[in-house]
Design an enzyme around this catalytic site. Structure first.
Site, short mmCIF file in Angstrom:
data_model
loop_
_atom_site.label_atom_id
_atom_site.label_comp_id
_atom_site.label_asym_id
_atom_site.label_seq_id
_atom_site.Cartn_x
_atom_site.Cartn_y
_atom_site.Cartn_z
N ALA A 109 43.85 47.86 30.49
CA ALA A 109 43.24 49.16 30.74
C ALA A 109 44.14 50.08 31.56
O ALA A 109 44.11 51.29 31.37
CB ALA A 109 41.90 48.97 31.45
N THR A 123 56.00 45.06 20.13
CA THR A 123 55.45 43.97 19.32
C THR A 123 54.03 43.64 19.78
O THR A 123 53.78 43.44 20.97
CB THR A 123 56.33 42.72 19.44
OG1 THR A 123 57.65 43.05 19.02
CG2 THR A 123 55.79 41.59 18.60
N SER A 161 39.05 46.81 28.49
CA SER A 161 39.91 45.66 28.77
C SER A 161 39.21 44.36 28.39
O SER A 161 38.04 44.16 28.73
CB SER A 161 40.28 45.63 30.26
OG SER A 161 41.14 44.54 30.55
N ALA A 162 39.95 43.46 27.71
CA ALA A 162 39.36 42.22 27.20
C ALA A 162 38.91 41.27 28.30
O ALA A 162 37.87 40.62 28.18
CB ALA A 162 40.36 41.51 26.28
N HIS A 163 39.68 41.18 29.38
CA HIS A 163 39.40 40.13 30.37
C HIS A 163 38.17 40.40 31.22
O HIS A 163 37.73 39.54 31.98
CB HIS A 163 40.62 39.87 31.25
CG HIS A 163 40.81 40.84 32.38
ND1 HIS A 163 40.42 40.56 33.66
CD2 HIS A 163 41.38 42.06 32.42
CE1 HIS A 163 40.74 41.58 34.45
NE2 HIS A 163 41.32 42.51 33.71
N CYS A 220 42.28 44.96 42.35
CA CYS A 220 43.57 45.65 42.37
C CYS A 220 43.92 46.19 43.75
O CYS A 220 45.07 46.54 44.01
CB CYS A 220 43.57 46.79 41.36
SG CYS A 220 43.29 46.24 39.66
#
Length: 381
Positions: free
Chosen positions: A73, A240, A199-201, A326
């Site tokens: 994110a 990638t 965000s996935a986590h 954070c």
């Protein structure tokens, strides 16, 4: 390892077993580069990415082509804000956000100010709410973006995004939302929103993968790329693709669509029991509001104790935090709570409890007993 009870699900979540299972084949068997167009290894990887893109889009009510995969994110937020700033290069620019935003947003706007942009940081009330009249008054002729989070990471307070979207649309201004703490936990939507970071986590997916929703079919500028070198992701984010991470992201999104309502109700019940019992301790206060908030979060201030020692003692048996992961390395009180009017001592002695899939009645009971003991012991000292 004898871990404490985990009550810090706003910081991160464990990968769901189904997510790990979905990811594993893409580390070895299907290890191809999704950009390799000439052989089956690349085709299989690309197909997996596109299937995941569809699942992530479905979670937020978007179209697959509107999902741009990123490393998380923070990158998505930087792409959205800086990318729009560069899209308007040469014009006078003004942005509106709030004092209680995540540091990923605030620090990015600080950089925009260094580059010559103007930024208004809206104040909030004692509950953490933005005044919509003040928001409208802050709009200038050269305002390019309103950027307000969907739900606050420390208090769980939910902003009225639908009303904000209506205002932004009436003024033809880009609306961006940091929906990191909302997506996968409560229903979200994209109507009237131009940019959204997720965000996935935060909902049982892997770390290191996120997305920026970029609305299509409107006249306002889209963000310009911040990472160049190959033109991946429709030219908006070169590099990638993290195929295993993206597959896990998609699986986590798929699971959350099925679980979101029932799990939200279960966690709300547990959270309310935890909150009610802790607020029975004398000289304790709820930071935020019991209305319009995430179902699994509570933030409580404990008067009469020293904040650093409180957190240290609590974490012997329960894993909690005093705010955003954070900024947890900083000894300063939470900027969110300070913006809500808390003094520095009470801000430091405030604890965020956030529950998740593994949280149980027993966990809550143990947490209540431990918090009460620690607070009582510290007040006696």
């Amino acid at each position: 390892m004898n871990y404490p009870i985990y009550l810090d699900y706003n910081a991160t979540t464990p990968c769901a077993p189904e997510v790990v299972e979905a990811m594993l084949p893409y580390f070895q068997d299907h290890f191809g580069n999704a950009a390799s167009k000439s052989h089956p290894y690349g085709w299989i990887a690309e197909n997996a990415v596109e299937e995941a893109r569809e699942k992530v889009a479905n979670l937020i009510g978007a179209r697959a082509k509107e999902i741009i995969f990123t490393s998380g994110a923070t990158e998505a937020i930087n792409l959205g804000i800086k990318g729009v700033f560069e899209a308007y290069f040469g014009e006078k620019q003004h942005y509106i956000t709030a004092q209680t935003e995540h540091k990923a947003v605030l620090d990015t706007f600080a950089e925009i100010e260094k580059r010559g942009g103007e930024v208004t940081y809206l104040a909030v009330d004692s509950k953490g709410n933005v005044n919509l009249e003040e928001l409208e008054k802050s709009i200038l002729t050269h305002t390019k973006m309103i950027c307000l989070m969907w739900a606050n990471n420390e208090t769980g307070i939910i902003h009225p995004i639908d009303k904000i979207a209506h205002l932004a649309a009436s003024k033809e201004i880009i609306l961006m939302s940091d929906a990191v703490q909302a997506a996968g936990k409560i229903p979200v939507f994209t109507k009237g929103i131009h940019l959204m970071a997720i965000s996935a986590h935060k909902f049982y997916g892997p770390k290191g993968v996120g997305a920026l929703y970029v609305r299509h079919n409107h006249e306002l500028p889209k963000p310009l790329a911040q990472i160049h070198g190959g033109g991946h992701e429709k030219g908006m984010r070169s590099g990638t693709l993290n195929v295993p991470g993206i597959v896990g992201f998609g699986k986590a999104a798929e699971l959350r669509r099925k679980e979101i309502e029932a799990e939200g109700n279960r966690l709300k019940s547990l959270r309310n029991k935890l909150e009610k019992s802790l607020l029975e301790i004398p000289n304790t206060y709820l930071n935020g509001s019991q209305e319009n908030r995430l179902p699994h979060v509570t933030n409580i201030a404990f008067g009469g104790v020293e904040g650093e020692e409180l957190l240290k003692r609590l974490n012997q048996k329960i894993a909690v935090s005093s705010g955003s992961a954070c900024t947890s390395i900083s000894p300063k009180p939470s900027h969110v709570l300070a913006s809500m009017g808390l003094d520095s001592d009470l801000g430091r002695a405030s604890i965020r409890f956030s529950l998740g899939k593994s949280s149980t009645e027993s966990d809550v009971k143990s947490a209540i007993e431990w918090v009460k003991k620690v607070v009582l012991d510290l007040r006696k000292a």
